[in-house]
Design an enzyme around this catalytic site. Structure first.
Site, PDB file in Angstrom:
ATOM      1  N   LYS A  77       2.863  10.164   0.437  1.00 23.18           N
ATOM      2  CA  LYS A  77       3.867   9.260  -0.111  1.00 23.18           C
ATOM      3  C   LYS A  77       5.178   9.958  -0.482  1.00 23.18           C
ATOM      4  O   LYS A  77       6.180   9.295  -0.722  1.00 23.18           O
ATOM      5  CB  LYS A  77       3.305   8.501  -1.310  1.00 23.18           C
TER       6      LYS A  77
ATOM      7  N   SER B 132      -9.561   8.265   0.039  1.00 22.29           N
ATOM      8  CA  SER B 132      -9.229   7.553   1.281  1.00 22.29           C
ATOM      9  C   SER B 132      -9.381   8.481   2.483  1.00 22.29           C
ATOM     10  O   SER B 132      -9.599   8.019   3.603  1.00 22.29           O
ATOM     11  CB  SER B 132      -7.801   6.990   1.229  1.00 22.29           C
TER      12      SER B 132
HETATM   13  C1  LIG Z   1      -4.557   7.724  -1.104  1.00 23.11           C
HETATM   14  C2  LIG Z   1      -3.929   6.869  -0.056  1.00 23.11           C
HETATM   15  N1  LIG Z   1      -4.463   6.837   1.152  1.00 23.11           N
HETATM   16  C3  LIG Z   1      -3.955   6.064   2.125  1.00 23.11           C
HETATM   17  C4  LIG Z   1      -2.868   5.262   1.914  1.00 23.11           C
HETATM   18  C5  LIG Z   1      -2.399   4.380   3.025  1.00 23.11           C
HETATM   19  O1  LIG Z   1      -1.177   4.695   3.590  1.00 23.11           O
HETATM   20  P1  LIG Z   1      -0.185   3.560   4.054  1.00 23.11           P
HETATM   21  O2  LIG Z   1       0.398   2.961   2.824  1.00 23.11           O
HETATM   22  O3  LIG Z   1       0.835   4.267   4.886  1.00 23.11           O
HETATM   23  O4  LIG Z   1      -0.951   2.537   4.838  1.00 23.11           O
HETATM   24  C6  LIG Z   1      -2.272   5.281   0.645  1.00 23.11           C
HETATM   25  C7  LIG Z   1      -1.135   4.440   0.306  1.00 23.11           C
HETATM   26  O5  LIG Z   1      -1.035   3.272   0.361  1.00 23.11           O
HETATM   27  C8  LIG Z   1      -2.817   6.102  -0.356  1.00 23.11           C
HETATM   28  O6  LIG Z   1      -2.278   6.157  -1.590  1.00 23.11           O
END
Ligand SMILES: Cc1ncc(COP(=O)(O)O)c(C=O)c1O
Length: 316
Positions: free
Chosen positions: A48, A262
């Site tokens: 991010k 994640s």
């Molecule tokens: C820990 C984490 N993994 C994955 C994502 C997913 O990424 P994106 O927002 O680009 O879909 C996010 C953010 O939303 C996140 O904070």
């Protein structure tokens, strides 16, 4: 001042250009190569940083963010922390609307970077934080809300930076896997790779409805982020909480990679996809490091006990 060789002018300048490593022990068979892009190596520890920087820079460039103006954003953690770091460097107060059931590390980090936190009801998840932030922004026109779910700078920075880095690091890529949160990563990287390397498959790791792996969302729960371009997705694989924790543990045990929850979900999908292929190359994006999850002790606790205790918590 004399020129320095090899030093960046500021922390913000070293966002991106993250490492790519091969996961030789997690690759399910010899025909397939599996690689991971380590976004936890960004300055505040997540992908991010790219998005926060891009949103702030584009808002300053088009005048929608004025010098010194307060930035307000709903975030369950990573985007808020990135905005807090970059905002504080540029002289913008930062206010984050965050569900009240995330890990304490997030609150600690936000406060260290000087952000103000407004808590939304944990039971309403990230959608509750979005609603609360929207009503705060509607009530006070002095606030600027970048709104990563609807801000084109989010997918654009992945098109401009993350995608090209991946192609340069692994030119033979056949499949790209990432978690789906705002959809910015999948949309931006997906658009770039599909243009540069036709035939590449883009696969989303999505939690089951009701199983909210931190940072990810199920599209079946009703909110489809405006920045998500579903036409770039070739497939989506559903992951359970258990898959995510097992993936996170295998990343550490087999590859030495200390990653967030994640990432466990994304790697579980990547391994599943790789298993179904005879030959080819899979790249998975690991969105953050494990530091902000330490208090939940995801690595050593009994799996059944963890599942019961964390049920309903936003960590899942
Ligand atoms: C820990 C984490 N993994 C994955 C994502 C997913 O990424 P994106 O927002 O680009 O879909 C996010 C953010 O939303 C996140 O904070």
């Amino acid at each position: 001042m004399p020129a320095t060789v090899g030093a960046a002018p500021d922390l913000v300048a070293v966002i991106g250009n993250t490492p790519m490593v091969e996961l030789r022990r997690l690759a399910p068979h010899d025909g397939v190569r599996l690689f991971a892009k380590l976004e936890g190596n960004n300055p505040t520890g997540s992908v991010k940083d790219r998005v926060a920087r891009a949103m702030i820079e584009s808002a300053l460039a088009d005048g929608s963010l004025q010098p010194g103006q307060t930035i307000l954003e709903p975030s369950s953690g990573n985007t808020g922390i990135s905005l807090a770091m970059i905002g504080s460097r540029l002289g913008h107060p930062v206010r984050i609307v965050m569900p009240d059931n995330t890990t304490p590390e997030r609150e600690q980090l936000l406060r260290l970077y000087g952000a103000e936190i407004v808590f939304s009801p944990g039971a309403e998840g990230s959608n509750g934080a979005i609603r609360m932030a929207q009503s705060l922004a509607d009530a006070d026109s002095r606030l600027f809300m970048p709104y990563q779910y609807g801000n084109e700078a989010n997918p654009r920075v992945h098109f401009d930076t993350t995608g090209p880095e991946i192609l340069e690091q692994v030119p033979e890529i056949d499949v790209f896997v990432a978690g789906l949160g705002t959809g910015g990563t999948l949309t931006g990287v997906g658009r770039f790779l599909k243009r540069a390397r036709p035939g590449v498959r883009i696969i989303a790791a999505e939690p089951l409805p009701g199983e909210g792996v931190q940072g990810l969302r199920s599209l079946d729960e009703g909110f489809v982020p405006p920045v998500l371009d579903e036409s770039v997705l070739d497939d989506k694989y559903l992951v359970t909480n258990r898959d995510a924790v097992i993936g996170l543990r295998r990343l550490l045990r087999d590859e030495g990679i200390f990653a967030g929850l994640s990432c466990g979900a994304a790697v579980a999908v990547a391994v599943r996809v790789a298993r179904e292929m005879e030959t080819g190359t899979v790249v998975v994006l690991l969105a953050d490091g494990g530091w902000k999850y330490l208090s939940a002790d995801l690595w050593t606790r009994d799996l059944d006990e963890l599942e019961v205790e964390l049920e309903g918590s936003l960590l899942w």
